[in-house]
Motif scaffolding. Structure first.
Motif, short mmCIF file in Angstrom:
data_model
loop_
_atom_site.label_atom_id
_atom_site.label_comp_id
_atom_site.label_asym_id
_atom_site.label_seq_id
_atom_site.Cartn_x
_atom_site.Cartn_y
_atom_site.Cartn_z
N TYR A 185 -51.42 20.10 -78.47
CA TYR A 185 -51.92 18.72 -78.45
C TYR A 185 -51.56 17.99 -79.76
O TYR A 185 -51.52 18.59 -80.83
N ALA A 222 -48.81 18.03 -75.09
CA ALA A 222 -49.64 17.00 -74.43
C ALA A 222 -50.32 16.09 -75.44
O ALA A 222 -50.77 16.54 -76.51
N PHE A 261 -51.00 24.88 -74.23
CA PHE A 261 -50.93 23.45 -74.57
C PHE A 261 -50.83 23.26 -76.07
O PHE A 261 -51.51 23.94 -76.84
N GLU A 317 -54.79 22.57 -65.44
CA GLU A 317 -54.32 23.96 -65.53
C GLU A 317 -55.00 24.83 -64.46
O GLU A 317 -54.33 25.62 -63.77
N TRP A 335 -44.52 22.12 -62.34
CA TRP A 335 -45.60 21.36 -62.98
C TRP A 335 -45.39 19.87 -62.78
O TRP A 335 -46.33 19.13 -62.48
N LEU A 383 -55.39 13.93 -73.64
CA LEU A 383 -55.39 14.75 -72.41
C LEU A 383 -56.12 16.09 -72.62
O LEU A 383 -56.15 16.92 -71.72
N SER A 416 -56.50 18.15 -69.20
CA SER A 416 -55.47 19.18 -69.04
C SER A 416 -56.05 20.53 -68.65
O SER A 416 -55.40 21.32 -67.96
#
Length: 279
Positions: free
Chosen positions: A92, A64, A90, A76, A259, A68, A72
């Motif tokens: 990032y 991501a 995640f 989630e 998702w 975000l 995020s």
């Protein structure tokens, strides 16, 4: 004499037969024990494999964009209401850097980019599918809330203008395009300092390592919500095209498609709007 010999012979024969019988029973017991151990070991291995398959099935790795990071976490939580066993991780970073990781084989199920270019590049290489434009954002110039800068034109010698690396950070590319389109790039080039993502740009300005910086409007808004922010918006960088965020599944895992479907839901859009995205 003959009778004694006969009795002794019979006793000896009985002892031999008893020994053979005991050896046979022991061998049977040993074989039975080995068979039982092998069966148990096979069952344990099968159980471990089933458990690993189940864990893999429930694991969802999402690459991501750094912008975000806050949104995020709420996405989630909402997703797990209907997918309680999902184990979401995640990763990032700058969208370009995330794309490069996926191209090199990094295990990823979904990419949520801060642009369309990087997801489209993956799609062209058959490394992304079920793509969807899930949000829009704006680029803003920020500075110290007590500062007197009103534009990058106010930068003095020695001042710093923080931007993301144009090759790997979409916000940096947007900033570069804006500066060049407005004939400002050559003027501010000596002042430029580069960051790995927009969060680092924000931190440079917050800590006084840069007088000005270009970040997404959502990052500034979240910083102002989360803390007693010392950073303010100076102006919006007007671009010729809107900043569009695109996502795509990068594996064939069922959870990845779910998702992607979730991102299209009203609940997901509400969360993104809460963090100042246009959705």
């Amino acid at each position: 004499m003959k009778l004694r010999f006969l009795v002794v012979s019979l006793l000896a024969l009985c002892l031999v037969l008893a020994g053979c019988s005991g050896s046979g029973d022991s061998s049977k017991d040993s074989k039975s024990s080995n068979d039982s151990h092998q069966t148990s070991s096979h069952k344990d291995k099968k159980d471990d494999k089933d458990k690993k398959d189940k864990n893999d099935e429930n694991a969802l790795q999402i690459a991501a964009a750094a912008s975000l990071t806050d949104a995020s976490k709420d996405l989630e939580k909402e997703f797990k209401k209907d997918h309680k066993d999902a184990n979401i991780t995640f990763n990032y970073g700058g969208s370009g850097a995330l794309r490069q990781q996926i191209e090199k084989g990094a295990p990823t199920d979904v990419i949520m980019s801060a642009n369309t270019k990087d997801v489209d590049m993956l799609k062209d290489k058959d490394k992304a599918h079920d793509t969807y434009n899930y949000a829009k954002n704006k680029l803003v110039l920020i500075g110290d809330k007590d500062g007197n800068y009103s534009s990058v034109k106010d930068l003095k010698k020695g001042d710093k203008l923080a931007v993301g690396e144009a090759k790997s950070v979409p916000a940096g590319k947007y900033a570069e395009k804006y500066l060049k389109a407005n004939n400002l790039y050559d003027q501010v080039k000596p002042n430029l300092v580069y960051a790995k993502d927009v969060r680092q740009v924000l931190n440079y300005v917050k800590k006084g390592n840069a007088q000005l910086g270009y970040v997404y409007k959502t990052d500034l808004a979240q910083d102002q919500k989360n803390s007693d922010s010392n950073v303010k918006e100076i102006n919006e960088a007007k671009l010729d095209k809107p900043i569009t965020y695109e996502a795509g599944a990068t594996s064939d895992k069922k959870l990845a498609k779910e998702w992607m479907d979730f991102l299209k839901s009203d609940k997901a859009k509400e969360i993104l709007k809460k963090y100042e995205f246009e959705a």
